[in-house]
Structure formats: structure tokens, C-alpha cells
Design an enzyme around this catalytic site. Structure first.
Site, PDB file in Angstrom:
ATOM      1  N   LYS A  51       0.816  -1.219   0.000  1.00 31.76           N
ATOM      2  CA  LYS A  51       0.000   0.000   0.000  1.00 31.76           C
ATOM      3  C   LYS A  51       0.847   1.265   0.000  1.00 31.76           C
ATOM      4  CE  LYS A  51      -0.828  -0.223   5.014  1.00 31.76           C
ATOM      5  NZ  LYS A  51       0.068  -1.386   5.238  1.00 31.76           N
ATOM      6  N   ARG A 126      -5.975   2.689  11.964  1.00 34.53           N
ATOM      7  CA  ARG A 126      -5.729   1.259  12.179  1.00 34.53           C
ATOM      8  C   ARG A 126      -6.830   0.605  12.998  1.00 34.53           C
ATOM      9  NH1 ARG A 126       0.340  -0.639  13.000  1.00 34.53           N
ATOM     10  NH2 ARG A 126      -0.901  -2.526  12.987  1.00 34.53           N
ATOM     11  N   ARG A 165      12.319  -9.019   2.678  1.00 35.29           N
ATOM     12  CA  ARG A 165      12.480  -7.568   2.594  1.00 35.29           C
ATOM     13  C   ARG A 165      13.772  -7.132   3.265  1.00 35.29           C
ATOM     14  NH1 ARG A 165       7.773  -3.598   4.773  1.00 35.29           N
ATOM     15  NH2 ARG A 165       8.344  -4.544   6.782  1.00 35.29           N
ATOM     16  N   ARG A 200      14.912  -6.086   9.011  1.00 34.98           N
ATOM     17  CA  ARG A 200      14.364  -5.548  10.250  1.00 34.98           C
ATOM     18  C   ARG A 200      14.077  -6.677  11.230  1.00 34.98           C
ATOM     19  NH1 ARG A 200       9.563  -1.571   8.362  1.00 34.98           N
ATOM     20  NH2 ARG A 200       8.557  -2.842   9.944  1.00 34.98           N
ATOM     21  N   ARG A 211       2.114 -10.338  13.746  1.00 30.94           N
ATOM     22  CA  ARG A 211       1.630  -9.021  13.309  1.00 30.94           C
ATOM     23  C   ARG A 211       0.384  -9.159  12.439  1.00 30.94           C
ATOM     24  NH1 ARG A 211       6.513  -6.753  10.179  1.00 30.94           N
ATOM     25  NH2 ARG A 211       5.136  -4.990   9.761  1.00 30.94           N
TER      26      ARG A 211
END
Length: 256
Positions: A51, A126, A165, A200, A211
Site C-alpha cells: 500500500k 488502524r 524484505r 528488520r 503481526r
């Protein structure tokens, strides 16, 4: 002494900037919005759904700049502002940033000149509480959310994407890459600034899955809220869809 003077000078500059933004935004609302209505869009999607990239691509077509709350939080922390200190304190305690603080930061961003005629929200709201508070804020300004798009990507695809990532370690840059789909030219080095890239701490499969579970719980009532308001469009991108195809679908939905 010099440090104290520098701190006082920065505080004064921030105060002057705030006053300028408040006054300027008020005048824009009262004088210019009648000729050019502001446009507020929201992109919803789990971590790794793309997004953020879409928001940046869609901004020129819709003539509204993207606003990522994650980027704003990181900027505030790096600048060690009052907002940044509060965000850091909550993250250090393992607690969520309170809705009141999040909304205060979002409001301060939206009254800055860049967002005087709208924004493409990425990462906010959120929760349904944030959504209601955001709607009330816009209503006080005489505006509203025009369209919300949900990118509903399968969890397995997201775990694969996020675990591959790599992120630039330069906080001022923060560009992301993917070992499968979008590698940097030189392995481990950011193309944009030359800093090292790294994985990360939260981009490992176990953390990603946790998550995503949290995201699903939070997002269901949020989607129902926007569905009831008849502004929600939902898409489920598949692995055989190109980035351009996803872009066209979302752009068409947002343009209504």
C-alpha cells in the site's frame, strides 16, 4: 549555554511553523476549498501488501500527496521532538501508541501546506476508534473520506514477501528492497543513498505471523465501519497479477 540557546531557537521555530500552518490552513479552508475541494483517501492492507508503494504511485494521478504514519513516526523519533519522545516511550514499553497521540500527529501533518488539499492515508486509521475520530476531525473542517481501498493479500504471500524484505539502515532514507522481487543493484547496499541494507527485527516469519494476526483482528471492524458508510472497495491481488494491473484496479476504485 550554546546548547540551551540552540534548543530554545528550535522550539521557537517549531512554534512559528505551527502558527503559520494553523492560520494558513484556516484561510485555505475558508477561501479556497469552495473552488477546489480537498480529497481524502485511505489505503488499507496488511504489512507488506504494497500500500505504501501504491500510495506514492497514485498520488500524481489523484493530485493528493501520500501520508504514511509510519514514516511520520520514524521522522519524529529521529528528530527527537516531543511527539517523537512520546512515540519512543510507548514503543519501548511494548505498548501501542495511543489513539489520541496518533490523531494529534496526523492532524498536525494535515494542516501543513503539503496536505492543504487532501491526502492519501497509508497506515491510518488502524482501529475503528481512530476511524471515528478521523471522520469527526474532517467533519469539523467540512470534509470527509472520499474512498477507502482494502488490499486483501493472503498471509502466506505476505510472510514470503516480508521475510525477504531488506531496508536501508539510513533513517533519513528508509528505502526498501526485496531479495526476490526488487533487489538493490549492489547486494546489501542501498541504491538511493549508499548505506547498508538489513533485515528488520520484525521481518522474520514468526513475528510477521503475529503481526498479521493482530492486523486481522483490528481490521475486520474497521472494514465493516467503512462498508456501512459505502466508501469501501476491496481487492484480493493474486500472484499472477502484475503491479500495473493492481495499480489500475485501485486507481479506478479511488476515482469512483
Amino acid at each position: 549555554m550554546n546548547t540551551m540557546l540552540l534548543g530554545a531557537w528550535k522550539t521557537a521555530l517549531r512554534f512559528c511553523g505551527t502558527v503559520f500552518n494553523e492560520v494558513g490552513f484556516y484561510l485555505v479552508r475558508k477561501l479556497l476549498w469552495r473552488f477546489r475541494r480537498p480529497r481524502y483517501f485511505i489505503l488499507l492492507g496488511p504489512p507488506g501488501s504494497g500500500k505504501g508503494t501504491l500510495a506514492r504511485q497514485l498520488a500524481p494521478a489523484l493530485q493528493v500527496p501520500p501520508m504514511s504514519t509510519g514514516d511520520v513516526f520514524r521522522r519524529e523519533k529521529a528528530a527527537n521532538t516531543n511527539f517523537g519522545k512520546q512515540v519512543t516511550a510507548h514503543l519501548a514499553d511494548g505498548t501501542l501508541v495511543p489513539d489520541s497521540l496518533t490523531l494529534a500527529i496526523v492532524r498536525r501533518e494535515l494542516i501543513s501546506p503539503r496536505f492543504w488539499f487532501g491526502a492519501m492515508e497509508d497506515g491510518f486509521p488502524r482501529t475503528i476508534e481512530q476511524a471515528i475520530a478521523f471522520d469527526l476531525l474532517l467533519a469539523r473542517w467540512g470534509a470527509s473520506v472520499e474512498r477507502v481501498v482494502l488490499l486483501d493479500v493472503d498471509d502466506d504471500a505476505l510472510v514470503d514477501r516480508l521475510s525477504n524484505r531488506r531496508t536501508c539502515t539510513n533513517k533519513a532514507c528508509g528505502r526498501t528492497y526485496n531479495l526476490k522481487y526488487e533487489r538493490s543493484v549492489e547486494a546489501g547496499i542501498c541504491d538511493a543513498c549508499g548505506a547498508a541494507t538489513a533485515q528488520r527485527d520484525d521481518d522474520v516469519p514468526e513475528v510477521i505471523s503475529a503481526r498479521l494476526r493482530t492486523y486481522r483482528v483490528e481490521t475486520k471492524p474497521l472494514c465493516n465501519y467503512y462498508q456501512d458508510r459505502k466508501v469501501l472497495a476491496s481487492f484480493k491481488p493474486t500472484g499472477d497479477m502484475t503491479a500495473q494491473e493492481v495499480f489500475v484496479l485501485v486507481k479506478t476504485a479511488l476515482q469512483g
